[in-house]
Write a protein that holds these residues in place. Sequence first.
Motif, PDB file in Angstrom:
ATOM      1  N   ARG B  12       0.755  -1.147  -0.101  1.00 50.02           N
ATOM      2  CA  ARG B  12       0.082  -0.074  -0.042  1.00 50.02           C
ATOM      3  C   ARG B  12       0.762   1.337  -0.099  1.00 50.02           C
ATOM      4  N   GLU B  13       1.854   1.446   0.746  1.00 51.83           N
ATOM      5  CA  GLU B  13       2.595   2.407   0.974  1.00 51.83           C
ATOM      6  C   GLU B  13       3.359   2.578  -0.594  1.00 51.83           C
ATOM      7  N   ARG B  14       3.879   1.590  -1.091  1.00 54.84           N
ATOM      8  CA  ARG B  14       4.344   1.954  -2.367  1.00 54.84           C
ATOM      9  C   ARG B  14       3.557   2.483  -3.542  1.00 54.84           C
ATOM     10  N   VAL B  15       2.293   1.966  -3.474  1.00 59.54           N
ATOM     11  CA  VAL B  15       1.407   2.573  -4.314  1.00 59.54           C
ATOM     12  C   VAL B  15       1.127   3.893  -4.024  1.00 59.54           C
ATOM     13  N   ARG B  16       0.864   4.296  -2.566  1.00 55.23           N
ATOM     14  CA  ARG B  16       0.623   5.720  -2.270  1.00 55.23           C
ATOM     15  C   ARG B  16       1.626   6.631  -2.672  1.00 55.23           C
ATOM     16  N   ALA B  17       2.908   6.111  -2.629  1.00 54.52           N
ATOM     17  CA  ALA B  17       4.025   7.124  -2.967  1.00 54.52           C
ATOM     18  C   ALA B  17       4.033   7.312  -4.286  1.00 54.52           C
ATOM     19  N   PHE B  18       3.816   6.270  -5.210  1.00 51.37           N
ATOM     20  CA  PHE B  18       3.664   6.246  -6.831  1.00 51.37           C
ATOM     21  C   PHE B  18       2.662   7.657  -6.905  1.00 51.37           C
ATOM     22  N   VAL B  19       1.445   7.294  -6.443  1.00 54.29           N
ATOM     23  CA  VAL B  19       0.379   8.190  -6.787  1.00 54.29           C
ATOM     24  C   VAL B  19       0.762   9.683  -6.496  1.00 54.29           C
ATOM     25  N   HIS B  20       1.279   9.549  -5.100  1.00 53.54           N
ATOM     26  CA  HIS B  20       1.391  10.973  -4.439  1.00 53.54           C
ATOM     27  C   HIS B  20       2.657  11.846  -5.146  1.00 53.54           C
ATOM     28  N   ALA B  21       3.609  10.930  -5.868  1.00 54.10           N
ATOM     29  CA  ALA B  21       4.784  11.827  -6.657  1.00 54.10           C
ATOM     30  C   ALA B  21       4.064  12.318  -7.879  1.00 54.10           C
ATOM     31  N   ARG B  22       3.087  11.864  -8.391  1.00 50.96           N
ATOM     32  CA  ARG B  22       2.328  12.593  -9.447  1.00 50.96           C
ATOM     33  C   ARG B  22       1.358  13.379  -9.165  1.00 50.96           C
ATOM     34  N   ASP B  23       1.012  13.682  -8.038  1.00 50.72           N
ATOM     35  CA  ASP B  23      -0.349  14.481  -7.661  1.00 50.72           C
ATOM     36  C   ASP B  23      -1.586  13.914  -8.195  1.00 50.72           C
ATOM     37  N   TRP B  24      -1.668  12.537  -8.213  1.00 52.57           N
ATOM     38  CA  TRP B  24      -2.966  12.001  -8.865  1.00 52.57           C
ATOM     39  C   TRP B  24      -4.040  12.051  -7.962  1.00 52.57           C
ATOM     40  N   GLU B  25      -3.813  12.186  -6.598  1.00 51.41           N
ATOM     41  CA  GLU B  25      -4.939  11.901  -5.596  1.00 51.41           C
ATOM     42  C   GLU B  25      -6.324  12.556  -6.119  1.00 51.41           C
ATOM     43  N   SER B  26      -6.192  13.712  -6.619  1.00 48.08           N
ATOM     44  CA  SER B  26      -7.530  14.212  -7.171  1.00 48.08           C
ATOM     45  C   SER B  26      -8.207  13.589  -8.278  1.00 48.08           C
ATOM     46  N   PHE B  27      -7.565  12.869  -9.217  1.00 50.50           N
ATOM     47  CA  PHE B  27      -8.278  12.099 -10.146  1.00 50.50           C
ATOM     48  C   PHE B  27      -8.570  10.659  -9.518  1.00 50.50           C
ATOM     49  N   HIS B  28      -7.987  10.386  -8.473  1.00 52.01           N
ATOM     50  CA  HIS B  28      -8.244   8.905  -7.766  1.00 52.01           C
ATOM     51  C   HIS B  28      -9.318   8.859  -6.915  1.00 52.01           C
ATOM     52  N   THR B  29     -10.454   9.594  -7.528  1.00 53.47           N
ATOM     53  CA  THR B  29     -11.661   9.290  -6.530  1.00 53.47           C
ATOM     54  C   THR B  29     -11.926   7.737  -6.369  1.00 53.47           C
ATOM     55  N   PRO B  30     -12.636   7.212  -5.511  1.00 54.27           N
ATOM     56  CA  PRO B  30     -13.088   6.153  -5.206  1.00 54.27           C
ATOM     57  C   PRO B  30     -13.777   5.484  -6.373  1.00 54.27           C
ATOM     58  N   LYS B  31     -14.798   6.365  -7.042  1.00 52.40           N
ATOM     59  CA  LYS B  31     -15.678   6.045  -8.155  1.00 52.40           C
ATOM     60  C   LYS B  31     -14.540   5.568  -9.253  1.00 52.40           C
ATOM     61  N   ASP B  32     -13.674   6.495  -9.678  1.00 56.34           N
ATOM     62  CA  ASP B  32     -12.649   6.312 -10.757  1.00 56.34           C
ATOM     63  C   ASP B  32     -11.730   4.926 -10.526  1.00 56.34           C
ATOM     64  N   LEU B  33     -11.360   4.927  -9.407  1.00 52.07           N
ATOM     65  CA  LEU B  33     -10.501   3.661  -8.875  1.00 52.07           C
ATOM     66  C   LEU B  33     -11.183   2.359  -9.100  1.00 52.07           C
ATOM     67  N   ALA B  34     -12.295   2.366  -8.720  1.00 48.47           N
ATOM     68  CA  ALA B  34     -13.500   1.141  -8.971  1.00 48.47           C
ATOM     69  C   ALA B  34     -13.533   0.864 -10.440  1.00 48.47           C
ATOM     70  N   ILE B  35     -13.794   1.689 -11.126  1.00 56.17           N
ATOM     71  CA  ILE B  35     -13.934   1.639 -12.717  1.00 56.17           C
ATOM     72  C   ILE B  35     -12.622   1.100 -13.087  1.00 56.17           C
ATOM     73  N   ALA B  36     -11.404   1.780 -12.711  1.00 61.82           N
ATOM     74  CA  ALA B  36     -10.332   1.494 -13.397  1.00 61.82           C
ATOM     75  C   ALA B  36      -9.904   0.049 -13.046  1.00 61.82           C
ATOM     76  N   LEU B  37     -10.204  -0.449 -11.922  1.00 61.87           N
ATOM     77  CA  LEU B  37      -9.932  -1.848 -11.346  1.00 61.87           C
ATOM     78  C   LEU B  37     -10.702  -2.611 -12.405  1.00 61.87           C
ATOM     79  N   SER B  38     -12.066  -2.266 -12.552  1.00 63.13           N
ATOM     80  CA  SER B  38     -12.875  -2.947 -13.416  1.00 63.13           C
ATOM     81  C   SER B  38     -12.326  -3.244 -14.945  1.00 63.13           C
ATOM     82  N   VAL B  39     -11.912  -2.031 -15.273  1.00 61.44           N
ATOM     83  CA  VAL B  39     -11.224  -2.100 -16.605  1.00 61.44           C
ATOM     84  C   VAL B  39     -10.146  -3.134 -16.736  1.00 61.44           C
ATOM     85  N   GLU B  40      -9.253  -2.852 -15.536  1.00 62.50           N
ATOM     86  CA  GLU B  40      -8.148  -3.955 -15.850  1.00 62.50           C
ATOM     87  C   GLU B  40      -8.426  -5.486 -15.461  1.00 62.50           C
TER      88      GLU B  40
END
Lengths: 112, 112, 112, 112
Positions: B12-40
């Motif tokens: 979890r920490e590795r993933v958090r660091a990856f997202v944070h380094a790109r300032d992607w938290e604002s795109f990564h809403t729970p809704k879009d993360l769930a959709i992205a997971l389902s696409v993958e």
Amino acid sequence: MVDSSTTVAELRERVRAFVHARDWESFHTPKDLAIALSVEASELVEPFLWRDASTRLSVEDRESVAEELADVIIYGLSLANALDLDLSEAVLDKLRKDEAKYPTKQFRGRAP
Amino acid sequence: MVDSSTTVAELRERVRAFVHARDWESFHTPKDLAIALSVEASELVEPFLWRDASTRLSVEDRESVAEELADVIIYGLSLANALDLDLSEAVLDKLRKDEAKYPTKQFRGRAP
Amino acid sequence: MVDSSTTVAELRERVRAFVHARDWESFHTPKDLAIALSVEASELVEPFLWRDASTRLSVEDRESVAEELADVIIYGLSLANALDLDLSEAVLDKLRKDEAKYPTKQFRGRAP
Amino acid sequence: MVDSSTTVAELRERVRAFVHARDWESFHTPKDLAIALSVEASELVEPFLWRDASTRLSVEDRESVAEELADVIIYGLSLANALDLDLSEAVLDKLRKDEAKYPTKQFRGRAP
């Protein structure tokens, strides 16, 4: 068991024991595990449907999201068991690829 | 990092660091993360399409399955981060429910 | 209404009237319609899970497949309405592309 | 061929001819058609990912949505062919059920 002290291997072992106690290995082909994971992923999406992405989840929906996410992870662990894949290694490999694909300079604050 | 010695929190920490380094938290809403997971999850299914469930994966397809499964897990970890959910706890809770729902006596050797 | 005498436009009109009577156009963004379609597509897959592809569907499962497929088509028609796309044209265009991509000589009897 | 003058049966016939010319009926089991449809449904979702639901699609993304939606419809028609289901009938039956489930008085302006 909590995330801070639980290894991925320990979770895999729990899932393996659950499947083995039911003799479900013959149903759990990699193909059907992948399909099952994708069905659960869609159930995970359902509580977010027709709502703005900024809407806060109700306590009930949060619990249902936790349960569906658990189902996704359980099938993911089971698929790793069936294919004898190391998940931590796969995750780290993928993060390294993504780090190269989305350099922070270029992608900071920009969706991929 | 391998499954036997990697905790869920470390991933979890590795993933958090990856997202944070790109300032992607604002795109990564729970809704879009769930959709992205389902696409993958669907991409994970693709190598199994049009093939009998007993067909052995080629080395290439196995690598692609490992990578897509990694993507699913990464979005799952990221969703757990965004919602502050403990994944190990959620997985154990769900396995306990499933153990009650599918008693071994009744379900041994029978698909759910 | 049966397939032999029903135009795609007539089905689209039925779906449009259903949505309009409930004032659901504001929820039915293209994004959420696409997500809803994909959720229904997974429910369509569910009756096939853990079974050999050659297993015959029970009468009950056949009815459930018909209903889930109807849901997929309904959201597809609604998405076409929301984006003002001609579905017949899109289907014909895609078949023409696929005919070029999979020449019969090369792909007869071979999965794509 | 455009929606206003194309019957569902005509589209089904086109898809059937495409599949038959390649002898693909043996791969096109209902199970794999349902899975293929669900994979295409996820590709349909992809252009909407990480974006606000109100964001207008680019011309490029609109074309890609039309093509992925066509793929979904093509597999839906093919599944109807494989199972000998009448799609118009299934759609009308489902709309009637939904009309009873979501009475306009109660659901006008309220998401389901």
